[in-house]
Design an enzyme around this catalytic site. Structure first.
Site, PDB file in Angstrom:
ATOM      1  N   LYS A 174       3.108   7.763   1.452  1.00  0.00           N
ATOM      2  CA  LYS A 174       3.316   7.405   0.284  1.00  0.00           C
ATOM      3  C   LYS A 174       2.743   6.132   0.088  1.00  0.00           C
ATOM      4  O   LYS A 174       2.870   5.485   1.571  1.00  0.00           O
ATOM      5  CB  LYS A 174       4.685   7.641  -0.432  1.00  0.00           C
ATOM      6  CG  LYS A 174       5.878   7.183   0.434  1.00  0.00           C
ATOM      7  CD  LYS A 174       5.940   5.955   1.166  1.00  0.00           C
ATOM      8  CE  LYS A 174       5.849   4.628   0.486  1.00  0.00           C
ATOM      9  NZ  LYS A 174       6.087   3.260   1.163  1.00  0.00           N
ATOM     10  N   TYR A 213       9.270   5.386  -4.879  1.00  0.00           N
ATOM     11  CA  TYR A 213      10.491   6.150  -4.519  1.00  0.00           C
ATOM     12  C   TYR A 213      11.359   6.254  -5.660  1.00  0.00           C
ATOM     13  O   TYR A 213      11.959   7.245  -5.794  1.00  0.00           O
ATOM     14  CB  TYR A 213      11.412   5.691  -3.173  1.00  0.00           C
ATOM     15  CG  TYR A 213      10.740   6.118  -1.825  1.00  0.00           C
ATOM     16  CD1 TYR A 213      10.862   7.505  -1.804  1.00  0.00           C
ATOM     17  CD2 TYR A 213      10.260   5.294  -0.824  1.00  0.00           C
ATOM     18  CE1 TYR A 213      10.339   8.063  -0.481  1.00  0.00           C
ATOM     19  CE2 TYR A 213       9.804   5.863   0.389  1.00  0.00           C
ATOM     20  CZ  TYR A 213       9.773   7.133   0.376  1.00  0.00           C
ATOM     21  OH  TYR A 213       9.444   7.604   1.724  1.00  0.00           O
TER      22      TYR A 213
HETATM   23  P1  NDP Z   1       1.981  -0.760   9.749  1.00  0.00           P
HETATM   24  O1  NDP Z   1       1.344  -2.016   9.581  1.00  0.00           O
HETATM   25  O2  NDP Z   1       3.093  -0.802  10.704  1.00  0.00           O
HETATM   26  O3  NDP Z   1       0.887   0.177  10.478  1.00  0.00           O
HETATM   27  C1  NDP Z   1      -0.329   0.474   9.990  1.00  0.00           C
HETATM   28  C2  NDP Z   1      -1.223   0.808  11.097  1.00  0.00           C
HETATM   29  O4  NDP Z   1      -2.533   1.298  10.440  1.00  0.00           O
HETATM   30  C3  NDP Z   1      -1.626  -0.185  11.864  1.00  0.00           C
HETATM   31  O5  NDP Z   1      -0.763  -0.451  12.959  1.00  0.00           O
HETATM   32  C4  NDP Z   1      -3.297   0.255  12.530  1.00  0.00           C
HETATM   33  O6  NDP Z   1      -2.864   1.096  13.512  1.00  0.00           O
HETATM   34  C5  NDP Z   1      -3.588   0.892  11.392  1.00  0.00           C
HETATM   35  N1  NDP Z   1      -4.614   0.161  10.716  1.00  0.00           N
HETATM   36  C6  NDP Z   1      -5.767   0.565  10.451  1.00  0.00           C
HETATM   37  N2  NDP Z   1      -6.715  -0.571   9.786  1.00  0.00           N
HETATM   38  C7  NDP Z   1      -5.588  -1.415   9.326  1.00  0.00           C
HETATM   39  C8  NDP Z   1      -5.912  -2.702   8.665  1.00  0.00           C
HETATM   40  N3  NDP Z   1      -6.824  -3.147   8.324  1.00  0.00           N
HETATM   41  N4  NDP Z   1      -4.779  -3.460   8.532  1.00  0.00           N
HETATM   42  C9  NDP Z   1      -3.688  -2.914   9.175  1.00  0.00           C
HETATM   43  N5  NDP Z   1      -3.290  -1.739   9.741  1.00  0.00           N
HETATM   44  C10 NDP Z   1      -4.491  -1.120  10.036  1.00  0.00           C
HETATM   45  O7  NDP Z   1       2.239  -0.150   8.297  1.00  0.00           O
HETATM   46  P2  NDP Z   1       3.386   1.119   8.100  1.00  0.00           P
HETATM   47  O8  NDP Z   1       3.288   1.886   9.225  1.00  0.00           O
HETATM   48  O9  NDP Z   1       4.727   0.463   7.859  1.00  0.00           O
HETATM   49  O10 NDP Z   1       2.721   1.993   6.942  1.00  0.00           O
HETATM   50  C11 NDP Z   1       1.625   2.662   7.090  1.00  0.00           C
HETATM   51  C12 NDP Z   1       1.742   3.593   5.776  1.00  0.00           C
HETATM   52  O11 NDP Z   1       3.246   4.328   6.091  1.00  0.00           O
HETATM   53  C13 NDP Z   1       1.915   2.981   4.447  1.00  0.00           C
HETATM   54  O12 NDP Z   1       1.065   3.632   3.684  1.00  0.00           O
HETATM   55  C14 NDP Z   1       3.229   3.021   4.103  1.00  0.00           C
HETATM   56  O13 NDP Z   1       3.623   3.095   2.704  1.00  0.00           O
HETATM   57  C15 NDP Z   1       3.791   4.315   4.838  1.00  0.00           C
HETATM   58  N6  NDP Z   1       5.419   4.046   5.009  1.00  0.00           N
HETATM   59  C16 NDP Z   1       6.312   5.165   4.515  1.00  0.00           C
HETATM   60  C17 NDP Z   1       7.477   5.214   4.725  1.00  0.00           C
HETATM   61  C18 NDP Z   1       8.193   6.240   4.148  1.00  0.00           C
HETATM   62  O14 NDP Z   1       9.426   5.916   4.215  1.00  0.00           O
HETATM   63  N7  NDP Z   1       7.714   7.431   3.970  1.00  0.00           N
HETATM   64  C19 NDP Z   1       7.716   4.210   5.458  1.00  0.00           C
HETATM   65  C20 NDP Z   1       6.999   3.112   5.904  1.00  0.00           C
HETATM   66  C21 NDP Z   1       5.552   3.034   5.757  1.00  0.00           C
HETATM   67  P3  NDP Z   1      -3.742   1.289  14.922  1.00  0.00           P
HETATM   68  O15 NDP Z   1      -3.449  -0.033  15.575  1.00  0.00           O
HETATM   69  O16 NDP Z   1      -3.231   2.477  15.510  1.00  0.00           O
HETATM   70  O17 NDP Z   1      -5.220   1.409  14.402  1.00  0.00           O
END
Ligand code: NDP
Length: 370
Positions: free
Chosen positions: A138, A223
């Protein structure tokens, strides 16, 4: 009121009784059977190894119906670390450039997209074209049109699309839904649901409009809208909304710092919510004709705490990520259609509401939701 205790909830799960009793009123909210499953597990590849992917990976360690089988990452150091930590086969590790080759990898059944919001569409469509089922986090995307394209791509590819709505399988939320939809306290008249935390990192993608699509409304407000919709079992028809003040111009030059809105539902309920990046809030309150029900904490990963006008709510604390993945995997392994409440259309419905909230805040007008 039938107030499910921890014991009766466990019985409903079949734990300790061997029986899997599913609430007749909530057919879509299946529960994981207690008997150890030893058939094929759904092989999941996580795409984007950030903070939330780590929660999912931990949840998958105790899943019965699925396993972490692959990863897609742009960070080579993470590929190496995750390979060792989770015993992932080298052939199941991809980066964003060679990802499409996953079409030839029969070891992967589903791609779980956990990337920044604006990347959801591209990677959902690429996964679908590679013949993989998709769970996308989401908010589903950053516009309703993107959501429609994603749904269409999955339909054309003959794969299923789920949204990562972890609370649909969480016992307190299953109960909120029952209390609202079965009108246990009569018609719900008012809901207040808010979620917020203090953002502090100016480099965070969530403050970048191109990547996030918007501020706390996109990230957290989705949410609140979700809970309104599933507790009432109705779709809102109009909205009024107001942006909060910008108190930190450095952090909030691209997305809103906070936003408050009022959704109007056909049954007469008004739902007021705030999502914020400048204060901590996590609560749900519903007032009905003959009583109330509430949770606080309400929307985070728990443990949740709640009560109704008749007494305390007492349910087990579950691993939300494991339960969500298991429930989706069970359906896919059985070759069945995912229930509507978790499928792509649900993300689209929310996105239409989010867009209307932004329009209402920007124009100061009451916006009809089509
Ligand atoms: P993070 O910033 O922690 O992680 C995102 C990951 O995406 C990065 O670590 C990286 O992984 C990859 N990535 C690729 N391109 C980019 C870029 N340009 N900038 C930043 N990251 C990039 O985010 P979250 O994990 O917190 O969130 C990711 C998704 O999950 C979002 O859509 C968020 O809304 C959702 N989410 C849902 C939750 C829920 O409760 N259901 C809770 C938290 C988040 P790599 O290094 O492997 O390429």
């Amino acid at each position: 009121m039938k107030n499910l205790s921890r014991r009766s909830f466990l019985q409903n799960l079949g734990i300790g009784t061997g029986a899997a009793i599913v609430s007749a009123a909530l057919p879509a909210f299946n529960t994981v059977a207690a008997k150890k499953y030893d058939g094929k597990k759904l092989n999941i590849a996580l795409c984007g190894l950030g903070r939330y992917a780590s929660y999912l990976a931990e949840g998958l360690q105790t899943a019965q119906y699925c396993r972490l089988a692959g990863i897609i990452t742009g960070t080579p150091a993470k590929a190496a670390a995750w390979k060792t930590k989770y015993s992932i086969a080298e052939k199941n590790i991809y980066n964003y450039q060679n990802f499409d080759a996953i079409i030839n990898n029969s070891d992967i059944d589903l791609v779980y997209v956990v990337l920044p919001n604006s990347m959801h569409k591209e990677f959902t469509i690429r996964a679908a074209k590679a013949g993989k089922h998709v769970i996308v986090e989401k908010p589903m995307a950053i516009t309703a049109n993107d959501c429609k394209e994603m749904i269409e791509a999955c339909k054309n590819a003959g794969v299923q699309l789920a949204i990562g709505y972890r609370l649909h399988y969480e016992p307190y939320h299953v109960e909120l839904k029952r209390l609202g939809q079965e009108k246990v306290f009569g018609q719900v008249r008012l809901i207040e649901a808010s979620l917020g935390y203090k953002a502090g990192d100016a480099n965070e993608w969530r403050l970048n409009k191109a990547l996030a699509g918007g501020g706390p409304l996109m990230n957290l407000g989705v949410y609140c809208v979700q809970s309104n919709r599933y507790v009432l079992g109705e779709e809102p028809f109009s909205v009024t909304a107001q942006f909060g003040p910008v108190t930190n111009k450095k952090l909030f030059s691209q997305v809103e710092e906070s936003i408050t809105w009022q959704l109007h539902f056909p049954g007469g309920a008004v739902c007021t919510s705030t999502s914020s990046y400048n204060c901590s809030v996590d609560r749900f309150f519903a007032a009905a004709e003959n009583g109330f029900f509430e949770l606080s904490p309400a929307i985070s990963y728990g443990p949740f705490k709640g009560r109704t006008s008749k007494g305390e709510l007492n349910f087990p604390t579950i691993n939300q990520q494991q339960t969500q993945c298991d429930e989706i995997a069970k359906v896919l392994l059985a070759g069945k259609q995912l229930p509507a409440h978790i499928a792509g259309e649900e993300g689209l419905k929310d996105m239409k509401v989010l867009q209307a909230i932004y329009e209402a805040a920007a124009t100061g007008k009451r916006i009809l939701i089509g």
